[in-house]
Design a protein around this motif. Structure first.
Motif, PDB file in Angstrom:
ATOM      1  N   GLN A  34       0.854  -1.183   0.000  1.00 47.31           N
ATOM      2  CA  GLN A  34       0.000   0.000   0.000  1.00 47.31           C
ATOM      3  C   GLN A  34       0.893   1.238   0.000  1.00 47.31           C
ATOM      4  O   GLN A  34       1.712   1.436   0.888  1.00 47.31           O
ATOM      5  CB  GLN A  34      -0.919   0.016   1.212  1.00 47.31           C
ATOM      6  CG  GLN A  34      -1.858   1.198   1.217  1.00 47.31           C
ATOM      7  CD  GLN A  34      -2.915   1.085   2.297  1.00 47.31           C
ATOM      8  OE1 GLN A  34      -2.934   0.125   3.040  1.00 47.31           O
ATOM      9  NE2 GLN A  34      -3.775   2.070   2.371  1.00 47.31           N
ATOM     10  N   GLY A  36       0.252   5.219  -0.322  1.00 45.12           N
ATOM     11  CA  GLY A  36      -0.775   6.258  -0.388  1.00 45.12           C
ATOM     12  C   GLY A  36      -2.146   5.629  -0.474  1.00 45.12           C
ATOM     13  O   GLY A  36      -2.517   4.792   0.347  1.00 45.12           O
ATOM     14  N   SER A  37      -2.922   6.036  -1.486  1.00 39.85           N
ATOM     15  CA  SER A  37      -4.256   5.471  -1.644  1.00 39.85           C
ATOM     16  C   SER A  37      -4.266   4.260  -2.578  1.00 39.85           C
ATOM     17  O   SER A  37      -5.292   3.602  -2.720  1.00 39.85           O
ATOM     18  CB  SER A  37      -5.208   6.535  -2.185  1.00 39.85           C
ATOM     19  OG  SER A  37      -4.779   6.961  -3.465  1.00 39.85           O
ATOM     20  N   LYS A  39      -3.234   0.460  -3.557  1.00 40.50           N
ATOM     21  CA  LYS A  39      -2.802  -0.752  -2.872  1.00 40.50           C
ATOM     22  C   LYS A  39      -2.976  -1.958  -3.791  1.00 40.50           C
ATOM     23  O   LYS A  39      -3.793  -1.963  -4.702  1.00 40.50           O
ATOM     24  CB  LYS A  39      -3.548  -0.959  -1.568  1.00 40.50           C
ATOM     25  CG  LYS A  39      -5.031  -1.143  -1.684  1.00 40.50           C
ATOM     26  CD  LYS A  39      -5.626  -1.317  -0.297  1.00 40.50           C
ATOM     27  CE  LYS A  39      -7.148  -1.297  -0.361  1.00 40.50           C
ATOM     28  NZ  LYS A  39      -7.717  -1.484   0.953  1.00 40.50           N
TER      29      LYS A  39
END
Length: 71
Positions: A34, A36-37, A39
């Motif tokens: 993962q 940041g946003s 993943k």
């Protein structure tokens, strides 16, 4: 009450046999990375343990017999 015991017992017997024959499974999802946003995930199908099937057969059998033999 008696009919309820018999129905639940038969359902547990069927589920226990299904699991023991190797048809019961569940999906597990793991997050690998993962940032940041974003993943990356991986999903795996895992079999239910055979002891759960045996327990379902035993408990289902006892409930069914209890419902049939209760006066």
């Amino acid at each position: 009450m008696r009919a309820g015991l018999i129905i639940i017992g038969i359902l547990l017997l069927g589920a226990g046999i299904w699991i023991t024959l190797g048809h019961g499974s569940y999906r597990e999802t793991n997050t690998l990375v993962q940032v940041g946003s974003a993943k990356v995930t991986a999903s795996h199908d895992k079999a239910l343990p055979s002891w759960a099937g045996v327990a379902g057969i035993v408990v289902g059998g006892l409930l069914t017999l209890g419902g049939l033999l209760k006066r």
